[in-house]
Motif scaffolding. Structure first.
Motif, short mmCIF file in Angstrom:
data_model
loop_
_atom_site.label_atom_id
_atom_site.label_comp_id
_atom_site.label_asym_id
_atom_site.label_seq_id
_atom_site.Cartn_x
_atom_site.Cartn_y
_atom_site.Cartn_z
N UNK A 162 41.86 34.13 42.64
CA UNK A 162 41.38 33.64 43.93
C UNK A 162 40.13 34.40 44.36
N UNK A 163 40.14 35.72 44.20
CA UNK A 163 39.01 36.54 44.63
C UNK A 163 37.78 36.35 43.74
N UNK A 164 38.00 36.08 42.46
CA UNK A 164 36.88 35.97 41.53
C UNK A 164 36.27 34.59 41.47
N UNK A 165 37.03 33.56 41.84
CA UNK A 165 36.55 32.19 41.63
C UNK A 165 36.31 31.38 42.91
N UNK A 166 36.69 31.91 44.07
CA UNK A 166 36.55 31.10 45.29
C UNK A 166 35.87 31.91 46.40
N UNK A 167 35.19 31.19 47.28
CA UNK A 167 34.57 31.77 48.46
C UNK A 167 35.26 31.22 49.71
N UNK A 168 35.57 32.12 50.65
CA UNK A 168 36.22 31.70 51.89
C UNK A 168 36.01 32.79 52.93
N UNK A 169 36.06 32.45 54.20
CA UNK A 169 35.90 33.46 55.26
C UNK A 169 37.00 34.53 55.17
N UNK A 170 36.60 35.78 55.28
CA UNK A 170 37.56 36.88 55.22
C UNK A 170 37.85 37.39 53.83
N UNK A 171 37.09 36.92 52.85
CA UNK A 171 37.35 37.32 51.47
C UNK A 171 37.17 38.83 51.27
N UNK B 256 42.10 44.74 51.40
CA UNK B 256 43.53 44.78 51.66
C UNK B 256 44.34 44.83 50.37
N UNK B 257 43.87 44.13 49.34
CA UNK B 257 44.58 44.08 48.07
C UNK B 257 44.59 45.43 47.35
N UNK B 258 43.64 46.32 47.68
CA UNK B 258 43.58 47.63 47.02
C UNK B 258 44.25 48.73 47.84
N UNK B 259 44.68 48.42 49.06
CA UNK B 259 45.29 49.43 49.93
C UNK B 259 46.51 50.10 49.28
N UNK C 58 40.32 22.46 52.33
CA UNK C 58 41.31 22.66 53.40
C UNK C 58 42.67 23.12 52.88
N UNK C 59 43.17 22.48 51.80
CA UNK C 59 44.47 22.88 51.25
C UNK C 59 44.42 24.31 50.69
N UNK C 60 43.33 24.62 50.03
CA UNK C 60 43.18 25.97 49.50
C UNK C 60 43.12 27.01 50.59
N UNK C 61 42.40 26.72 51.67
CA UNK C 61 42.33 27.66 52.80
C UNK C 61 43.70 27.88 53.43
N UNK C 62 44.48 26.80 53.55
CA UNK C 62 45.82 26.94 54.10
C UNK C 62 46.69 27.83 53.20
N UNK C 63 46.58 27.64 51.89
CA UNK C 63 47.36 28.46 50.96
C UNK C 63 46.96 29.93 51.05
N UNK C 64 45.65 30.18 51.17
CA UNK C 64 45.17 31.57 51.24
C UNK C 64 45.62 32.24 52.53
N UNK C 65 45.46 31.57 53.66
CA UNK C 65 45.75 32.19 54.95
C UNK C 65 47.25 32.21 55.30
#
Length: 601
Positions: A116-125, A131-134, A326-333
């Motif tokens: 998700x982080x390497x292949x997509x762009x979205x607000x809050x990335x 957060x993933x490295x915390x 839209x579906x991808x954003x819903x899955x991410x958030x």
């Protein structure tokens, strides 16, 4: 042929280079190879077959249930109690099964987040990447303690939200083997994520574009192109997670789960304050070493047998990304973000614990700085901080000398056996710290009895310095090697042709050009020396804990964990360690403009 080799040796092997070869070989021979060899000798006196016959270590009869479900009444409410526990087959199978489960689930989660982080762009990335490295912020024992508190079926935050807030008739808890597995998955999955993410952003974009032109879309593109090309990163991350799971001592101690190899070795060290360590510890250490090396060598062989050739590295262009729909954003958030927050909660909880007056129920109560003040006001805690600083700084001197010497030899010397030195320098990453601790106990208490190296008669201080220097050497050595790869050898050859000897070339040309790499490497090594756990809670506890003790921070964190009010002080030490690490990350990334190196990345 022999004459040709001899001429090359004479040409390259001057006295300075010979000394640079001798230093790491001697240090690693004495403080790594010899102790491990002694483990083999002692283990041979206590048959591994005898260990396997003991039901404590190996049993074909399963004990316990994976999930315990019961309808009951709790605090006047009818509830369905669900407790995840796990099935036991003895310490050895438990350790292996747990490592496989943790590695598998951590790999699935790591690949998902990396993709998700390497292949997509979205607000809050950017926020989600941080957060993933915390979970990689090092807080030994207390982060697992927070996980245990979070998943307690009585007063855990999860059960509180489900039963008390939402009103659902369920209370859920993680205990025993399942609790250990959950804690390790939450802690180690970022190692896989960072390795896979690094591999994915370096994939040549044209390969995926060509696959799409041939009709590959969605999961098929991921399965046939993206994932196979990311396998080097996945294999590296999975190998490190497997080894870390095997040797992890914090989660079994916090969940009071004795049916692991690591806990059994730890408990034998507790009994070794008399100066004797059971030969069974050597047998268990040998089994642990065998499992770890088998995983490391097997995965390394799996990667090297496959071709991952690309026309170009993705780093030459912007990585291939696309905006989420839209579906991808819903899955991410709604799915990915809550999961990352949940996994980061233990480190967040450490800060909360350190600043709270008490935390008896699901939520903390009160705010205070008293716990943080105990770092300097409590003499036992202050002594532990001082000890760790002294041990780490002393180890850094040895790490710098060995790392600079070994990296220069590996990078520049054209001598037979240089590849073996490279393996020897990087091997400590794949060696469980508990095995090294067992080796140090047997080797130095036998052949150096009565000397400062003997952890029984002289205390653990000197032994810990050398253990830290060996275990954390790879970070500095690899950082220096990376710097040397960017310095063309022609600069050194020109100086030597003008009459400069190798020592002057090193001091006036090489070191100034790679000084940022050196500083980055030793800072990373310093962080991991300060938070070293496995050798610290075994060797470090041999001298006991008093006002003049020799124990490092992590052993005192373990000792205070079960004291009244102790977890709050342990959390304060966790905050101290996180502050040190965040400072180092800032220095390396912003001031030195270098890439920060996590374990195994």
């Amino acid at each position: 042929m022999a004459a040709s080799v001899l001429r090359r040796v004479r040409f390259y092997l001057d006295p300075i280079l010979a000394i640079q070869i001798a230093i790491p070989v001697f240090m690693l021979g004495l403080f790594l190879i010899a102790p491990l060899a002694n483990v083999l000798v002692v283990a041979s006196q206590y048959s591994v077959v005898e260990v396997l016959k003991d039901p404590t270590y190996f049993s074909t009869i399963p004990q316990g249930t994976l999930v315990f479900v019961k309808e009951t009444t709790y605090r006047g409410k009818r509830i369905v109690l669900i407790k995840f526990r796990g099935v036991s087959y003895g310490a050895i199978p438990n350790s292996l099964i747990n490592a496989v489960v943790v590695t598998t689930l951590a790999s699935i989660l790591g690949v998902l987040v990396a993709f998700v982080m390497a292949r997509y762009e979205f607000p809050g990335k950017t926020f989600m990447r941080i957060l993933a490295t915390v979970p990689l912020l090092l807080t030994p024992f207390i982060n697992t303690f927070v996980i245990k508190k979070l998943t307690d079926w009585r007063d855990g935050l999860i059960s509180y939200v489900i039963n008390d807030v939402l009103g659902l008739p369920y209370r859920i808890g993680f205990e025993s083997l399942a609790g250990v597995a959950l804690a390790q998955i939450m802690t180690f999955f970022p190692i896989v994520y960072l390795n896979v993410y690094s591999s994915m952003v370096n994939i040549d974009p044209s390969l995926e574009e060509q696959a799409e032109n041939l009709g590959a879309r969605g999961f098929r593109l991921f399965r046939t192109v993206t994932l196979p090309l990311s396998m080097p990163g996945l294999a590296a991350g999975a190998a490190i997670v497997f080894i870390f799971s095997l040797e992890d001592i914090a989660a079994p101690i916090v969940f009071n789960e004795k049916r692991f190899i690591s806990y059994q070795v730890f408990s034998m060290f507790i009994e070794a304050t008399t100066g004797q360590l059971s030969p069974a510890a050597a047998a268990l250490a040998l089994i642990l070493l065998t499992l770890a090396l088998s995983a490391f060598v097997g995965i390394k062989r799996y990667v090297t047998l496959r071709q991952y050739a690309m026309l170009s590295r993705g780093g030459r262009w912007k990585p291939r990304t696309r905006p989420l729909g839209p579906k991808g954003l819903m899955a991410v958030y709604l799915l990915l973000l809550p999961m990352l927050v949940f996994f980061a909660f233990p480190q967040i909880g450490v800060f909360v614990y350190a600043l709270s007056e008490r935390w008896r129920g699901p939520l903390p109560e009160g705010v205070t700085l008293y716990n943080l003040r105990q770092i300097v006001e409590d003499p036992v805690v202050a002594r532990a901080v001082t000890n760790s600083l002294c041990y780490s700084l002393a180890a850094l001197v040895l790490i710098l000398i060995m790392g600079l010497s070994a990296a220069y030899v590996i990078s520049r010397a054209r001598l037979p056996g240089v590849n073996l030195l490279d393996i020897l320098v990087t091997a400590p990453i794949a060696l469980p710290g508990l095995v090294i601790a067992v080796g140090y106990f047997y080797f130095f208490s036998t052949f150096f009895r009565g000397t400062p190296l003997d952890p029984v008669t002289a205390g653990p201080a000197t032994a810990l310095v050398f253990a830290y220097s060996v275990r954390r050497l790879p970070f500095t050595a690899r950082a220096v090697f990376a710097g040397l790869q960017q310095v063309h050898v022609a600069l050194e050859e020109a100086a030597m042709n003008l009459g400069a000897n190798r020592l002057r070339v090193l001091s006036s040309i090489v070191i100034p050009l790679i000084v940022l790499n050196i500083l980055s490497g030793i800072l990373v090594s310093f962080v991991y020396c300060m938070s070293e756990t496995s050798t610290s809670v075994t060797l470090g506890g041999l001298g006991g804990v008093g006002e003049a003790h020799q124990a490092p921070i992590t052993f005192v964190m373990l000792d205070y964990l079960n004291r009244v009010g102790g977890p709050h002080i342990v959390a304060s030490l966790g905050v101290l360690l996180m502050t040190v690490q965040l400072t180092v990350i800032t220095l390396i990334n912003i001031v030195f403009k270098q890439k920060y190196a996590y374990i195994g990345v």
